[in-house]
Design an enzyme around this catalytic site. Structure first.
Site, PDB file in Angstrom:
ATOM      1  CG  HIS A  90      35.484 110.041 122.083  1.00  0.00           C
ATOM      2  ND1 HIS A  90      34.448 110.295 122.942  1.00  0.00           N
ATOM      3  CD2 HIS A  90      34.938 109.446 120.997  1.00  0.00           C
ATOM      4  CE1 HIS A  90      33.324 109.897 122.402  1.00  0.00           C
ATOM      5  NE2 HIS A  90      33.585 109.361 121.218  1.00  0.00           N
TER       6      HIS A  90
ATOM      7  CG  ASP B 130      30.680 104.239 119.815  1.00  0.00           C
ATOM      8  OD1 ASP B 130      31.130 104.738 118.763  1.00  0.00           O
ATOM      9  OD2 ASP B 130      29.505 104.421 120.188  1.00  0.00           O
TER      10      ASP B 130
END
Ligand SMILES: *[C@@H]1O[C@H](CO)[C@@H](O)[C@H](O)[C@H]1NC(C)=O
Ligand SMILES: *[C@@H]1O[C@H](CO)[C@@H](O)[C@H](O)[C@H]1NC(C)=O
Length: 464
Positions: free
Chosen positions: A81, A363
């Site tokens: 994102h 991540d």
């Protein structure tokens, strides 16, 4: 404030000063440290600014490059994102004032921002698997909520989408003009920031798309492991990795001292401050040019930031050496890699479905995939990072397919463990798709050590 301002200016100075040395701006984005162009000691502030990924001029990228007789068959995009508000607050301080509404004439600009907002307001729940249909389609709070995507995050992914549009649609005609719903595969975790990032990228890629042709699936696991998430050995690797991380932290007396100082400033026990993961919040201050918080006891400052960030870099270095994270990653990334090669295999058989797949993630999704592929030197996924798998067909030998892997626009195919020796063995310019298939079906388990040759065995190995 002065220090911060000067540091933020760095963002704009880096391309200028490197260009003077005759180094293209592309090398700045290199994911592998380069002994010639990069300082031997990693600069924590430089690393942090790369992580921010502040939108600036259009970047150059290597997506879509292949010899002329190759035809692009399918593309699989994994994104982190975009820029988001922190997930944690620094206790007893005012949280950074960042506006998460989208405003066309506020920086960072994007020419499609207004049209994006208007298009999102026409979207309906029918395009989303539950519970995604209860999420807002774009950020909209005057004071960001925790973890909310910011305008910077939206712009980062509009840019990603537009870049992929120019290469894959305009140049390589991956999809026909009258593309249909089943030619896309869209999947996201259940956070508003991942859904909104996916939508922004999709809007840049297919401006004014027909809402009736869009369907986002919901992925409950950050590993995108769907029905194959149960894997006890993976969890054992993770526990050992966390233990390693803990021991490294204990050894760093400067880090302990820094946390102690910061705890005194905000007047909470050191333990509580550390648990609030202050680096996450400090990165937000840095990325948005907002000064670090102060109390009547003093200010959190850049020296504190540098110590914590330097430790993070140190931690990543030890993580690579000790290989526990690699074990976790090989098992953690297997299901999504297996799913991806399944999709690619169907495309090699001439099926025209799922030609463009988008996984909007975190991540903690991208990092294990990078590590499992052998890209351990790759930088930690920055905001709006993109990892792309391209599948190509040789028009002169239609049964031969090749794969390319790109990370943030850099071609890393020949750094992966399944193709790093390719040039020594073969004169072919492209990496054979079979190499990736063999790696996912078997070699990634061999890389784990033990005697397992499949996922189930590797996940339940006795006596690990
Ligand atoms: C950072 O903020 C200061 C004032 O708060 C401003 O003067 C400066 O131009 C900003 N720097 C950047 C790079 O936006
Ligand atoms: C791998 O994918 C195949 C289909 O392509 C599926 O049958 C198999 O169950 C998958 N294995 C794992 C461990 O996800």
């Amino acid at each position: 404030m002065d220090v911060l301002t000067a540091l933020l200016l760095l963002v704009h100075l880096i391309p200028v000063s490197t260009a003077k040395n005759g180094v293209s701006s592309k090398s700045r984005k290199r994911i592998m440290p380069d002994p010639v162009t990069e300082p031997p000691v990693t600069d924590p502030v430089y690393e942090a600014l790369l992580y921010c990924n502040i939108p600036s001029v259009a970047e150059r990228s290597m997506e879509g490059h292949a010899p002329h007789h190759f035809k692009l068959v399918s593309v699989h995009v994994f994104i982190r994102h975009g820029d988001r508000y922190p997930l944690y607050v620094i206790p007893k301080t005012k949280r950074p004032e960042i506006d998460c509404t989208l405003v066309a004439n506020r920086k960072p600009y994007h020419p499609k921002l207004e049209a994006f907002i208007s298009h999102m307001s026409k979207g309906s729940g029918a395009s989303f698997e539950s519970p995604l249909n209860s999420l807002p389609l774009y950020p909209n709070h005057p004071l960001c909520e925790m973890g909310e995507l910011t305008q910077t995050g939206v712009v980062q992914h509009l840019q990603n989408g537009q870049l992929l549009r120019d290469i894959y649609l305009k140049k390589h005609k991956l999809l026909p003009n009258d593309w249909s719903a089943d030619q896309l595969y869209l999947e996201t975790t259940g956070k508003s920031r991942t859904l909104q990032s996916g939508l922004a990228l999709l809007y840049g890629f297919l401006p004014d798309f027909d809402w009736k042709k869009i369907y986002f699936r919901h992925q409950p696991s950050a590993l995108f492991c769907s029905g194959s998430c149960y894997c006890p050995v993976r969890n054992q690797y993770l526990e050992k990795e966390q233990r390693r991380q803990y021991l490294l932290r204990l050894k760093n007396s400067q880090l302990e001292k820094t946390y102690g100082e910061m705890a005194k400033i905000v007047d909470v026990p050191t333990k509580q401050l550390r648990a609030a993961n202050p680096i996450d919040s400090m990165l937000c201050h840095l990325c948005h040019n907002v000064s670090f918080p102060c109390t009547r006891n003093g200010c959190v400052d850049m020296e504190h930031f540098k110590v914590i960030k330097t430790h993070q870099i140190e931690d990543e270095r030890e993580r690579r050496e000790k290989k526990l994270y690699l074990g976790y990653s090989l098992l953690g990334a297997h299901p999504i890699l297996n799913q991806t090669i399944g999709r690619m295999q169907r495309a090699t058989e001439g099926r025209k479905e799922e030609l463009f797949a988008l996984y909007s993630a975190h991540d903690v999704t991208l990092s294990p995939v990078l590590s499992a592929l052998g890209l351990s030197e790759a930088r930690f996924p920055r905001f709006a990072a993109r990892l792309i798998f391209e599948l190509w067909q040789d028009r002169e030998k239609p049964n031969e397919h090749s794969v390319r892997i790109l990370y943030n626009g850099v071609d890393v195919t020949f750094h992966t463990s399944f193709c790093q020796d390719h040039h020594k063995r073969s004169p072919k310019p492209m990496c054979p798709f079979e190499n990736l298939v063999r790696f996912v079906k078997r070699d990634m388990f061999v890389a784990l050590g033990g005697s397992s040759t499949n996922y189930d065995d590797a996940c339940h190995r006795e006596g690990f």
